[in-house]
Enzyme design. Sequence first.
Site, mmCIF file in Angstrom:
data_model
loop_
_atom_site.group_PDB
_atom_site.id
_atom_site.type_symbol
_atom_site.label_atom_id
_atom_site.label_comp_id
_atom_site.label_asym_id
_atom_site.label_seq_id
_atom_site.Cartn_x
_atom_site.Cartn_y
_atom_site.Cartn_z
ATOM 1 C CG ASP A 88 -18.558 61.010 17.904
ATOM 2 O OD1 ASP A 88 -19.742 61.135 18.306
ATOM 3 O OD2 ASP A 88 -17.624 61.727 18.320
ATOM 4 C CD GLU A 153 -20.810 63.955 23.110
ATOM 5 O OE1 GLU A 153 -21.115 64.495 24.177
ATOM 6 O OE2 GLU A 153 -19.998 63.010 23.062
HETATM 7 N N1 BES Z 1 -22.248 60.523 27.163
HETATM 8 C C1 BES Z 1 -21.206 61.434 27.477
HETATM 9 C C2 BES Z 1 -21.620 62.508 28.466
HETATM 10 C C3 BES Z 1 -21.848 61.999 29.857
HETATM 11 C C4 BES Z 1 -20.868 61.298 30.520
HETATM 12 C C5 BES Z 1 -23.004 62.287 30.485
HETATM 13 C C6 BES Z 1 -21.068 60.862 31.802
HETATM 14 C C7 BES Z 1 -23.219 61.839 31.766
HETATM 15 C C8 BES Z 1 -22.264 61.116 32.429
HETATM 16 C C9 BES Z 1 -20.702 62.108 26.228
HETATM 17 O O1 BES Z 1 -20.681 61.289 25.116
HETATM 18 C C10 BES Z 1 -19.286 62.540 26.486
HETATM 19 O O2 BES Z 1 -18.476 61.762 26.879
HETATM 20 N N2 BES Z 1 -18.993 63.793 26.240
HETATM 21 C C11 BES Z 1 -17.683 64.308 26.333
HETATM 22 C C12 BES Z 1 -17.743 65.676 25.715
HETATM 23 C C13 BES Z 1 -16.442 66.384 25.560
HETATM 24 C C14 BES Z 1 -15.484 65.647 24.689
HETATM 25 C C15 BES Z 1 -16.661 67.775 25.032
HETATM 26 C C16 BES Z 1 -17.209 64.357 27.776
HETATM 27 O O3 BES Z 1 -17.988 64.643 28.689
HETATM 28 O O4 BES Z 1 -16.014 64.088 28.010
HETATM 29 ZN ZN ZN Z 2 -18.693 59.937 25.661
#
Ligand code: BES
Ligand code: ZN
Length: 460
Positions: A88, A153
């Site tokens: 997603d 996610e």
């Molecule tokens: N890939 C990201 C997580 C991430 C972002 C890791 C920047 C390292 C650096 C992941 O897909 C993401 O964006 N997760 C969301 C999760 C939330 C909606 C619970 C986030 O971090 O905003």
């Molecule tokens: Zn993300």
Amino acid sequence: MNYLDYINSNKERYLDELKQFLSIPSVSTDPKHKHDVRACAEFVEKKLTEAGLENVKVYETGGHPLVYGDWLYAGDDKPTVLIYGHYDVQPVDPLELWNAPPFSPTIKGDKIFARGASDDKGQVFIHVKSIESYLKTKGNLPINVKIIVEGEEEIGSDHLDSFIESNKSLLGCDFVLVSDTAMYQPGLPAICYGLRGLVYMEVNVTGPNRDLHSGAFGGAVDNPANALAHIISRLKDLNGEILIPGFYDDVKELTDDEREEFRKLPFNEEKFKDDLGVEDVFGEKGYTTLERKSARPTLDVNGIWGGFQGEGAKTVLPSKAGAKISMRLVPDQDPDKIQNLFTDYIKSIAPKSVKVEISGTHNAKPAITPIDSDEINAAKVALKRSFGVEPVFIREGGSIPVVNTFQELLNAPTILIGFGLNDENIHSPNEHFDLNNFYKGIESISFYFEELGKLNYSNK
Ligand code: BES
Ligand code: ZN
């Protein structure tokens, strides 16, 4: 043919398939894209099957579906790894700032531009193509592999915990492998050992039962936009410190060793500011920029609305205003506890002249993962073999909610090896992915499988 030659001679096709993957608008937060999200799951199902995995299936979760596949013939004395990723993506707005349509993948130089290119479809595809390259050339994998690719996610993985809870043996593994983070900088791979958690809240403020003439009524009734601004101004001080009572109570301070490791990482603050077009950095006093952006908790307004936003001026006292506010958490802060502290504090400072409603959207726990294991050492060897340099160990400021769940429910640590870059505009217009890192990633993960295959698990 060995797998490196196979990767090389299939480069074009891999890229072509990645383009197809990126063309599917799998925006999980938007109900309008529900069918696209499912179509994307089916695309992943097809690619896992074509890669040579078995038991490939789209599973229902109560929300968006997830996809599973495995190859389990390496034997009990070999590690079993569960690869996790998400298909997603985040919404694309503001659409007008994209140089090419977000779901028409466009290649410029070495980069592919599309929503999800770096986060996380490009990185998921690295694993699928490593598996394919290995299986198609050797006819087997040196380790047991399971893969799960989910569709929620970006909205907090709400249905994933219960899926894992009820499918513990399906997903049982020695450790989890995730590529959903970034390299430290171009050419320098990183193993991430810490992620922040998240609490995402919405605050809605209502004043009079309709918009009012700001001359005829202003001064006599409270304005929800003013009241909201007042509330927000009391969440954080001008030094970046969060003012919610108890907010810092469970924060584990960085150790001296950790701070020393942070200091050793190459970081050019001037370049950082230049890239972002800001005059200065901002954050909690007493911490470096690197510490603030990955290992300290934060509070940020993500969106704010209310009143007249059109061209020109309209003298109006709005009836409603609101904001979406996120807090990034670090170990050992607990999202539920922080959510309650936030709610209680806002209630205590909200003026009686307006109605304030507070609700939570989604939460994620912070995570720290072990870095002194044979599996981590094998990752170091594989990354060095591919990139020519040892990876650095970093903490990232983003969140991946399920990492904590894997530890709690499957007793499995997670290894985070990312192939994105920090300037690839994830969650922002013109997201892109460096194709060199896409191919290097496929090579690195194949090397990693090979290194893991050398580990003997017969005593574990
Ligand atoms: N890939 C990201 C997580 C991430 C972002 C890791 C920047 C390292 C650096 C992941 O897909 C993401 O964006 N997760 C969301 C999760 C939330 C909606 C619970 C986030 O971090 O905003
Ligand atoms: Zn993300």
